[in-house]
Design a protein around this motif. Structure first.
Motif, PDB file in Angstrom:
ATOM      1  N   GLY A 248      -6.029  15.793   9.488  1.00 61.86           N
ATOM      2  CA  GLY A 248      -4.737  16.057  10.127  1.00 61.86           C
ATOM      3  C   GLY A 248      -3.760  16.756   9.220  1.00 61.86           C
ATOM      4  N   ASN A 249      -2.959  17.632   9.812  1.00 59.45           N
ATOM      5  CA  ASN A 249      -1.933  18.387   9.093  1.00 59.45           C
ATOM      6  C   ASN A 249      -0.570  18.041   9.705  1.00 59.45           C
ATOM      7  OD1 ASN A 249      -0.363  20.185   7.712  1.00 59.45           O
ATOM      8  ND2 ASN A 249      -1.444  22.024   8.422  1.00 59.45           N
ATOM      9  N   PRO A 250       0.331  17.383   8.947  1.00 60.55           N
ATOM     10  CA  PRO A 250       1.638  16.969   9.522  1.00 60.55           C
ATOM     11  C   PRO A 250       2.515  18.139   9.932  1.00 60.55           C
ATOM     12  CG  PRO A 250       1.153  15.755   7.500  1.00 60.55           C
ATOM     13  CD  PRO A 250       0.159  16.872   7.575  1.00 60.55           C
ATOM     14  N   ALA A 251       2.302  19.319   9.368  1.00 60.84           N
ATOM     15  CA  ALA A 251       3.163  20.472   9.694  1.00 60.84           C
ATOM     16  C   ALA A 251       2.706  21.096  11.006  1.00 60.84           C
ATOM     17  CB  ALA A 251       3.124  21.486   8.565  1.00 60.84           C
TER      18      ALA A 251
ATOM     19  N   ASN B 276      -0.592  10.312  14.664  1.00 58.86           N
ATOM     20  CA  ASN B 276      -0.531   9.982  13.236  1.00 58.86           C
ATOM     21  C   ASN B 276      -1.508  10.907  12.496  1.00 58.86           C
ATOM     22  OD1 ASN B 276      -0.543   8.909  10.666  1.00 58.86           O
ATOM     23  ND2 ASN B 276      -0.862   6.795  11.319  1.00 58.86           N
ATOM     24  N   PHE B 277      -0.985  11.771  11.608  1.00 57.31           N
ATOM     25  CA  PHE B 277      -1.802  12.825  10.979  1.00 57.31           C
ATOM     26  C   PHE B 277      -2.371  12.415   9.606  1.00 57.31           C
ATOM     27  CE2 PHE B 277       0.747  15.258  14.001  1.00 57.31           C
ATOM     28  CZ  PHE B 277      -0.245  16.025  14.610  1.00 57.31           C
ATOM     29  N   GLU B 278      -2.495  11.155   9.320  1.00 59.20           N
ATOM     30  CA  GLU B 278      -3.179  10.747   8.080  1.00 59.20           C
ATOM     31  C   GLU B 278      -4.653  11.152   8.171  1.00 59.20           C
ATOM     32  OE1 GLU B 278      -2.606   6.696   7.000  1.00 59.20           O
ATOM     33  OE2 GLU B 278      -0.465   6.689   7.572  1.00 59.20           O
ATOM     34  N   GLU B 279      -5.230  11.587   7.015  1.00 56.38           N
ATOM     35  CA  GLU B 279      -6.587  12.163   7.017  1.00 56.38           C
ATOM     36  C   GLU B 279      -7.661  11.159   7.398  1.00 56.38           C
ATOM     37  OE1 GLU B 279      -7.640  13.634   3.191  1.00 56.38           O
ATOM     38  OE2 GLU B 279      -7.480  11.691   2.194  1.00 56.38           O
TER      39      GLU B 279
END
Length: 288
Positions: free
Chosen positions: A158-161, A275-278
């Motif tokens: 995941g990418n938060p941007a 939730n963009f945590e990997e």
């Protein structure tokens, strides 16, 4: 031979009878005295004369030749000694035997070298025949040499941007990687057709429950076909109750036959709830 006539030395005393008589006495005659027979092997024969009853030795004559009744035979030098010929023949035979022995040893070593080379070639061919995958042997397919190539696979995190859909991913940092698959235009581009296992996981969470629809979709595009085709989809309604925090996992995974230039993407119903945590939101595939 003439008898010797001489004079005795004056004043010489008379010697014994027949010896040492003076030679100046008149009326004395010299006569030869017979000698005993001389051995044949004597080299010198002195002559003794008798002078009026006195014995006198004559002058020494030339040495008589050595007596040899039978001269030794002269060896025939035109013939070589037989022992020398036999020795040279023996050396020649020994040299030939040694030469034959060394030739046999050299040929044996060369033959062993060729046999070892043939055995190595047979081992290599036998090992190449048994390296085919077990799956090919079970299905009866034609055996092919084992290829040591990296498996085509990709795992994106995941990418938060995030700004808009489809979701944007991280291709290289952390646990993310790509191998034989390109990350392009927020999706995974397939370069080789075949069977692929495609998966995606998204974690939704919120602070209050408003009973809105949650959707998680994986779809593909291809320049040869217009529009997009949905591969997997997950939807949820009434997943929470009350005014409290909530979370929900959505996981999709299946095997698909993909074509060359297929690109796969992920959509969600609302980016703000992801939730963009990997370790919680990711997307990937690998070739079977």
């Amino acid at each position: 031979m003439q008898p010797y006539r001489g004079r005795a030395a004056r004043g010489a005393a008379p010697g014994p009878a027949g010896f040492g008589c003076p030679k100046d006495q008149p009326g004395r005659h010299v006569r030869p005295v017979p000698l005993p027979p001389v051995q044949q092997n004597l080299n010198y024969c002195p002559q003794i004369f008798w002078v009026d009853g006195c014995a006198e030795a004559g002058p020494p004559g030339p040495p008589a030749p050595p007596g040899a009744p039978f001269p030794p035979p002269v060896p025939d030098r035109s013939r070589k000694p037989r022992a020398g010929r036999e020795r040279s023949v023996g050396f020649l035979v020994m040299f030939l035997l040694i030469l034959v022995a060394f030739t046999g040893v050299g040929l044996s070593i060369l033959k062993i070298f060729h046999l070892e080379k043939e055995v190595d070639e047979l081992r290599e061919s036998a090992s190449a025949e048994h390296t085919a995958p077990a799956s090919q042997k079970l299905t009866g397919q034609k055996e092919q040499p084992l290829r040591r190539e990296a498996r085509k696979a990709a795992h994106l995190t995941g990418n938060p941007a995030q700004q808009d859909l489809p979701l944007e991913w991280e291709p290289i940092s952390g646990h993310a990687y790509t191998s034989g698959i390109q990350y392009q235009d927020r999706g995974l581009l397939v370069s080789e057709p075949g069977l692929y296992f495609v998966y995606s996981k998204v974690l939704f969470r919120g602070s209050t429950c408003d009973s809105q629809l949650l959707a998680h979709v994986v779809y593909k595009r291809n320049p040869a076909s217009p529009g997009s085709l949905v591969l997997m989809e997950d939807k949820a309604i009434n997943f929470c109750t009350g005014q409290r925090m909530w979370a929900r996992n959505s996981y999709l995974g299946a095997v698909f036959k993909l074509r060359k230039m297929d690109s796969l993407h992920v959509n969600v119903s609302k980016i703000a709830l992801v939730n963009f945590e990997e370790s919680k939101t990711f997307f990937g595939l690998f070739k079977l």
